[in-house]
Design an enzyme around this catalytic site. Structure first.
Site, PDB file in Angstrom:
ATOM      1  N   THR A 125     -35.523   2.074 -17.851  1.00 57.31           N
ATOM      2  CA  THR A 125     -36.935   2.462 -17.927  1.00 57.31           C
ATOM      3  C   THR A 125     -37.900   1.295 -17.775  1.00 57.31           C
ATOM      4  O   THR A 125     -37.598   0.169 -18.192  1.00 57.31           O
ATOM      5  CB  THR A 125     -37.214   3.146 -19.283  1.00 57.31           C
ATOM      6  OG1 THR A 125     -38.639   3.241 -19.470  1.00 57.31           O
ATOM      7  CG2 THR A 125     -36.662   2.359 -20.455  1.00 57.31           C
ATOM      8  N   GLU A 127     -40.321   0.934 -19.605  1.00 54.51           N
ATOM      9  CA  GLU A 127     -40.673   0.501 -20.965  1.00 54.51           C
ATOM     10  C   GLU A 127     -40.047  -0.858 -21.287  1.00 54.51           C
ATOM     11  O   GLU A 127     -40.527  -1.567 -22.166  1.00 54.51           O
ATOM     12  CB  GLU A 127     -40.177   1.519 -21.993  1.00 54.51           C
ATOM     13  CG  GLU A 127     -41.189   2.559 -22.415  1.00 54.51           C
ATOM     14  CD  GLU A 127     -42.277   1.994 -23.319  1.00 54.51           C
ATOM     15  OE1 GLU A 127     -43.473   2.190 -22.997  1.00 54.51           O
ATOM     16  OE2 GLU A 127     -41.960   1.360 -24.346  1.00 54.51           O
ATOM     17  N   TYR A 149     -37.618   1.984 -28.990  1.00 54.40           N
ATOM     18  CA  TYR A 149     -37.060   2.684 -27.828  1.00 54.40           C
ATOM     19  C   TYR A 149     -36.812   1.699 -26.683  1.00 54.40           C
ATOM     20  O   TYR A 149     -35.727   1.681 -26.080  1.00 54.40           O
ATOM     21  CB  TYR A 149     -38.027   3.791 -27.376  1.00 54.40           C
ATOM     22  CG  TYR A 149     -37.721   4.351 -26.009  1.00 54.40           C
ATOM     23  CD1 TYR A 149     -36.723   5.308 -25.822  1.00 54.40           C
ATOM     24  CD2 TYR A 149     -38.437   3.927 -24.879  1.00 54.40           C
ATOM     25  CE1 TYR A 149     -36.440   5.820 -24.559  1.00 54.40           C
ATOM     26  CE2 TYR A 149     -38.165   4.436 -23.619  1.00 54.40           C
ATOM     27  CZ  TYR A 149     -37.166   5.373 -23.461  1.00 54.40           C
ATOM     28  OH  TYR A 149     -36.887   5.872 -22.206  1.00 54.40           O
ATOM     29  N   LYS A 153     -33.256   0.738 -25.000  1.00 53.41           N
ATOM     30  CA  LYS A 153     -32.997   0.915 -23.562  1.00 53.41           C
ATOM     31  C   LYS A 153     -32.550  -0.394 -22.906  1.00 53.41           C
ATOM     32  O   LYS A 153     -31.759  -0.387 -21.961  1.00 53.41           O
ATOM     33  CB  LYS A 153     -34.253   1.444 -22.870  1.00 53.41           C
ATOM     34  CG  LYS A 153     -34.428   2.947 -22.990  1.00 53.41           C
ATOM     35  CD  LYS A 153     -33.434   3.696 -22.105  1.00 53.41           C
ATOM     36  CE  LYS A 153     -33.588   5.192 -22.202  1.00 53.41           C
ATOM     37  NZ  LYS A 153     -32.552   5.931 -21.465  1.00 53.41           N
TER      38      LYS A 153
HETATM   39  P1  NAP Z   1     -36.010  14.238 -22.317  1.00 56.67           P
HETATM   40  O1  NAP Z   1     -36.713  15.405 -21.681  1.00 56.67           O
HETATM   41  O2  NAP Z   1     -36.455  13.773 -23.656  1.00 56.67           O
HETATM   42  O3  NAP Z   1     -34.445  14.617 -22.373  1.00 56.67           O
HETATM   43  C1  NAP Z   1     -33.554  13.903 -23.174  1.00 56.67           C
HETATM   44  C2  NAP Z   1     -32.227  14.626 -23.183  1.00 56.67           C
HETATM   45  O4  NAP Z   1     -31.307  13.894 -24.024  1.00 56.67           O
HETATM   46  C3  NAP Z   1     -32.262  16.059 -23.757  1.00 56.67           C
HETATM   47  O5  NAP Z   1     -31.425  16.870 -22.998  1.00 56.67           O
HETATM   48  C4  NAP Z   1     -31.690  15.870 -25.151  1.00 56.67           C
HETATM   49  O6  NAP Z   1     -31.086  17.029 -25.676  1.00 56.67           O
HETATM   50  C5  NAP Z   1     -30.633  14.826 -24.872  1.00 56.67           C
HETATM   51  N1  NAP Z   1     -30.141  14.173 -26.091  1.00 56.67           N
HETATM   52  C6  NAP Z   1     -30.871  13.625 -27.085  1.00 56.67           C
HETATM   53  N2  NAP Z   1     -30.058  13.108 -28.033  1.00 56.67           N
HETATM   54  C7  NAP Z   1     -28.791  13.353 -27.618  1.00 56.67           C
HETATM   55  C8  NAP Z   1     -27.513  13.077 -28.160  1.00 56.67           C
HETATM   56  N3  NAP Z   1     -27.373  12.429 -29.335  1.00 56.67           N
HETATM   57  N4  NAP Z   1     -26.420  13.442 -27.465  1.00 56.67           N
HETATM   58  C9  NAP Z   1     -26.540  14.118 -26.290  1.00 56.67           C
HETATM   59  N5  NAP Z   1     -27.724  14.422 -25.727  1.00 56.67           N
HETATM   60  C10 NAP Z   1     -28.837  14.035 -26.390  1.00 56.67           C
HETATM   61  O7  NAP Z   1     -36.051  12.983 -21.350  1.00 56.67           O
HETATM   62  P2  NAP Z   1     -36.354  12.894 -19.769  1.00 56.67           P
HETATM   63  O8  NAP Z   1     -37.797  12.693 -19.567  1.00 56.67           O
HETATM   64  O9  NAP Z   1     -35.632  13.987 -19.076  1.00 56.67           O
HETATM   65  O10 NAP Z   1     -35.668  11.494 -19.426  1.00 56.67           O
HETATM   66  C11 NAP Z   1     -34.289  11.409 -19.069  1.00 56.67           C
HETATM   67  C12 NAP Z   1     -33.789  10.005 -19.333  1.00 56.67           C
HETATM   68  O11 NAP Z   1     -34.545   9.081 -18.563  1.00 56.67           O
HETATM   69  C13 NAP Z   1     -33.921   9.528 -20.771  1.00 56.67           C
HETATM   70  O12 NAP Z   1     -32.836   8.670 -21.044  1.00 56.67           O
HETATM   71  C14 NAP Z   1     -35.213   8.745 -20.777  1.00 56.67           C
HETATM   72  O13 NAP Z   1     -35.215   7.802 -21.809  1.00 56.67           O
HETATM   73  C15 NAP Z   1     -35.153   8.115 -19.402  1.00 56.67           C
HETATM   74  N6  NAP Z   1     -36.427   7.805 -18.768  1.00 56.67           N
HETATM   75  C16 NAP Z   1     -37.383   8.762 -18.669  1.00 56.67           C
HETATM   76  C17 NAP Z   1     -38.573   8.475 -18.018  1.00 56.67           C
HETATM   77  C18 NAP Z   1     -39.662   9.511 -17.864  1.00 56.67           C
HETATM   78  O14 NAP Z   1     -40.798   9.119 -17.557  1.00 56.67           O
HETATM   79  N7  NAP Z   1     -39.358  10.799 -18.027  1.00 56.67           N
HETATM   80  C19 NAP Z   1     -38.771   7.194 -17.457  1.00 56.67           C
HETATM   81  C20 NAP Z   1     -37.749   6.260 -17.560  1.00 56.67           C
HETATM   82  C21 NAP Z   1     -36.571   6.579 -18.204  1.00 56.67           C
HETATM   83  P3  NAP Z   1     -31.937  18.137 -26.498  1.00 56.67           P
HETATM   84  O15 NAP Z   1     -32.671  18.913 -25.457  1.00 56.67           O
HETATM   85  O16 NAP Z   1     -30.908  18.908 -27.193  1.00 56.67           O
HETATM   86  O17 NAP Z   1     -32.852  17.373 -27.404  1.00 56.67           O
HETATM   87  N1  GDD Z   2     -47.757  10.726 -26.140  1.00 58.02           N
HETATM   88  C1  GDD Z   2     -49.043  10.358 -26.227  1.00 58.02           C
HETATM   89  N2  GDD Z   2     -49.898  11.142 -26.942  1.00 58.02           N
HETATM   90  N3  GDD Z   2     -49.442   9.241 -25.599  1.00 58.02           N
HETATM   91  C2  GDD Z   2     -50.752   8.916 -25.672  1.00 58.02           C
HETATM   92  C3  GDD Z   2     -51.675   9.678 -26.372  1.00 58.02           C
HETATM   93  C4  GDD Z   2     -51.236  10.846 -27.060  1.00 58.02           C
HETATM   94  O1  GDD Z   2     -51.974  11.552 -27.704  1.00 58.02           O
HETATM   95  N4  GDD Z   2     -52.887   9.088 -26.240  1.00 58.02           N
HETATM   96  C5  GDD Z   2     -52.722   8.009 -25.490  1.00 58.02           C
HETATM   97  N5  GDD Z   2     -51.425   7.884 -25.143  1.00 58.02           N
HETATM   98  C6  GDD Z   2     -50.843   6.789 -24.355  1.00 58.02           C
HETATM   99  C7  GDD Z   2     -49.649   6.107 -25.039  1.00 58.02           C
HETATM  100  O2  GDD Z   2     -50.096   5.217 -26.057  1.00 58.02           O
HETATM  101  C8  GDD Z   2     -49.023   5.422 -23.829  1.00 58.02           C
HETATM  102  O3  GDD Z   2     -49.677   4.202 -23.581  1.00 58.02           O
HETATM  103  C9  GDD Z   2     -49.321   6.386 -22.669  1.00 58.02           C
HETATM  104  O4  GDD Z   2     -50.319   7.292 -23.156  1.00 58.02           O
HETATM  105  C10 GDD Z   2     -48.120   7.177 -22.191  1.00 58.02           C
HETATM  106  O5  GDD Z   2     -47.483   7.766 -23.320  1.00 58.02           O
HETATM  107  P1  GDD Z   2     -46.274   8.812 -23.143  1.00 58.02           P
HETATM  108  O6  GDD Z   2     -46.667   9.903 -22.217  1.00 58.02           O
HETATM  109  O7  GDD Z   2     -45.829   9.182 -24.516  1.00 58.02           O
HETATM  110  O8  GDD Z   2     -45.169   7.988 -22.355  1.00 58.02           O
HETATM  111  P2  GDD Z   2     -44.606   6.496 -22.531  1.00 58.02           P
HETATM  112  O9  GDD Z   2     -45.159   5.682 -21.401  1.00 58.02           O
HETATM  113  O10 GDD Z   2     -44.807   5.991 -23.892  1.00 58.02           O
HETATM  114  O11 GDD Z   2     -43.052   6.714 -22.329  1.00 58.02           O
HETATM  115  C11 GDD Z   2     -42.539   7.545 -21.273  1.00 58.02           C
HETATM  116  O12 GDD Z   2     -42.324   6.763 -20.125  1.00 58.02           O
HETATM  117  C12 GDD Z   2     -41.303   5.759 -20.255  1.00 58.02           C
HETATM  118  C13 GDD Z   2     -41.238   5.012 -18.914  1.00 58.02           C
HETATM  119  O13 GDD Z   2     -42.246   4.041 -18.858  1.00 58.02           O
HETATM  120  C14 GDD Z   2     -41.249   8.208 -21.775  1.00 58.02           C
HETATM  121  O14 GDD Z   2     -40.845   9.178 -20.854  1.00 58.02           O
HETATM  122  C15 GDD Z   2     -40.138   7.199 -21.942  1.00 58.02           C
HETATM  123  O15 GDD Z   2     -38.923   7.869 -22.265  1.00 58.02           O
HETATM  124  C16 GDD Z   2     -39.989   6.437 -20.609  1.00 58.02           C
HETATM  125  O16 GDD Z   2     -38.962   5.477 -20.712  1.00 58.02           O
END
Ligand code: NAP
Ligand code: GDD
Length: 325
Positions: A125, A127, A149, A153
């Site tokens: 990520t 992050e 987190y 990661k």
């Molecule tokens: P998400 O919607 O939060 O999905 C996370 C998944 O992990 C869910 O299916 C959850 O299951 C499962 N999980 C949680 N704890 C577990 C455990 N102990 N054992 C097995 N499964 C477990 O995340 P996402 O947005 O799809 O992201 C997918 C991956 O990419 C994550 O690793 C995230 O950190 C990474 N990532 C995401 C982003 C982004 O912007 N979306 C960016 C960079 C990296 P439940 O549904 O049962 O909770």
């Molecule tokens: N969630 C949330 N809620 N974020 C807020 C809010 C609020 O009310 N107000 C402002 N923010 C700001 C957060 O402080 C952060 O700077 C930004 O919005 C994005 O927050 P999120 O959408 O929660 O995502 P993230 O960037 O912290 O993390 C996501 O992206 C990562 C990749 O850069 C997640 O999907 C992570 O799992 C992923 O790795």
């Protein structure tokens, strides 16, 4: 027929990846953690719930991973499971480390124990860049994570590199920048905003409370990003790739795009609430996807405006389907 095992199949990316791989002709297996209520709504939303084979397991429970590998005998393993919400990682830092960091090690060890030759994708990520060391982040930018987190990661990222270098496992890390969709969890800021916009537009909510609206992110569409995961595992040699759009936008401007779309002025509805601010913030992220373009021939296809429109439309439909007050 190729076989893939996806951990985190019930999450946003897991559901899109499952659909993508099914369309490519794969047999798709998904590891699902046992929960007290069913959470297959994303698979259902994409119409693939009955096309995937689900295996109970948890990335903190290594025997269950060995079992899943033995049952599925995959060619490719996509490790998407994580405690992925940054804000929660300060409230549950140990759980976050067990799932998001050690979970990766458990799975890599399970691959070794079962002598599986499967190719392994790790969901790294942006992050990890945290307190950024370069204005635009690429594969060589030094890391400085800002949350439990992000630290977890970083462990997952390096242990995946280490198993490649130590044991010759085919491991690829996708350093994905934020990606969103109508299947995004409601706690993440884009979905919180598009849901809020829909509720305000339909008279179900009066205001939207947010934290740091000056934070900037490089937001893309999850449907585009899962293709990059697959492409990484099709290369002759395993490698790590930044996946991003190359454009950064503030939370404030993202709100403006969402409210403008339904003809409302965001300034009339946003309330800043310190409860949503974080102990340490990632102020800005912007990725350089050049390597992915050159090597994988991958590019983001969906603009932020198109993405937000897609999400607002989906939330308007959902709110319309809810019973009124
Ligand atoms: P998400 O919607 O939060 O999905 C996370 C998944 O992990 C869910 O299916 C959850 O299951 C499962 N999980 C949680 N704890 C577990 C455990 N102990 N054992 C097995 N499964 C477990 O995340 P996402 O947005 O799809 O992201 C997918 C991956 O990419 C994550 O690793 C995230 O950190 C990474 N990532 C995401 C982003 C982004 O912007 N979306 C960016 C960079 C990296 P439940 O549904 O049962 O909770
Ligand atoms: N969630 C949330 N809620 N974020 C807020 C809010 C609020 O009310 N107000 C402002 N923010 C700001 C957060 O402080 C952060 O700077 C930004 O919005 C994005 O927050 P999120 O959408 O929660 O995502 P993230 O960037 O912290 O993390 C996501 O992206 C990562 C990749 O850069 C997640 O999907 C992570 O799992 C992923 O790795």
């Amino acid at each position: 027929m190729k076989k893939a095992l996806i951990t985190g199949i019930t999450g946003q990316d897991g559901a899109y990846l499952a659909r993508f791989l099914l369309e490519k002709g794969y047999a798709v297996y998904g590891l699902v953690a046992r929960r007290s209520s069913c959470n297959y709504w994303r698979l259902d939303y994409l119409g693939v719930e009955n096309d995937v084979e689900l295996i109970y397991g948890d990335v903190t429970d290594q025997p269950s991973l060995i079992n899943a590998l033995e049952k599925s005998e995959p060619d490719e393993v996509y490790n998407l499971a994580a405690q992925s919400f940054v804000a929660t990682s300060w409230e549950q830092p140990v759980l976050t480390a067990k799932v998001t960091a050690l979970g990766v090690l458990n799975l890599l060890e399970a691959l070794r124990i079962t002598k599986s030759g499967a190719r392994f994708y790790q969901a790294s990520t942006s992050e990890m860049f945290g307190l950024i060391k370069e204005e635009v982040q690429c594969e060589h930018t030094p890391f400085h994570p800002r949350s439990p987190y992000g630290v977890a990661k970083l462990y997952g990222h390096w242990i995946s590199v280490n198993y490649r270098e130590s044991f010759g496992l085919y491991t690829a890390n996708g350093i994905l920048f934020n990606h969103e969709s109508p299947l995004r969890g409601i706690e993440f800021v884009t979905r919180k905003v598009t849901d809020g916009v829909a509720r305000i537009k339909m008279g179900r909510q009066k205001e939207l409370r947010l934290g740091n609206v000056d934070a900037k992110r490089d937001w893309g569409f999850a449907g585009d990003y899962v293709e990059a995961m697959w492409l990484m595992l099709q290369q002759d040699e395993p490698d790590d790739f930044v996946i991003a759009t190359g454009r950064t936008t503030s939370v404030r401007d993202m709100c403006k795009i969402a409210f403008d779309y339904v003809g409302l002025n965001y300034e009339d509805y946003i309330v800043i609430d310190p409860r949503f601010c974080r102990p340490a913030e990632v102020d800005i992220l912007i990725g350089n996807p050049e390597k992915a373009k050159e090597v994988l021939a991958w590019e983001a296809k969906t603009t932020l405006e198109e993405l937000i429109k897609m999400m607002v439309d989906a939330d308007l439909d959902r709110v319309a389907d809810e019973p009124g007050r």
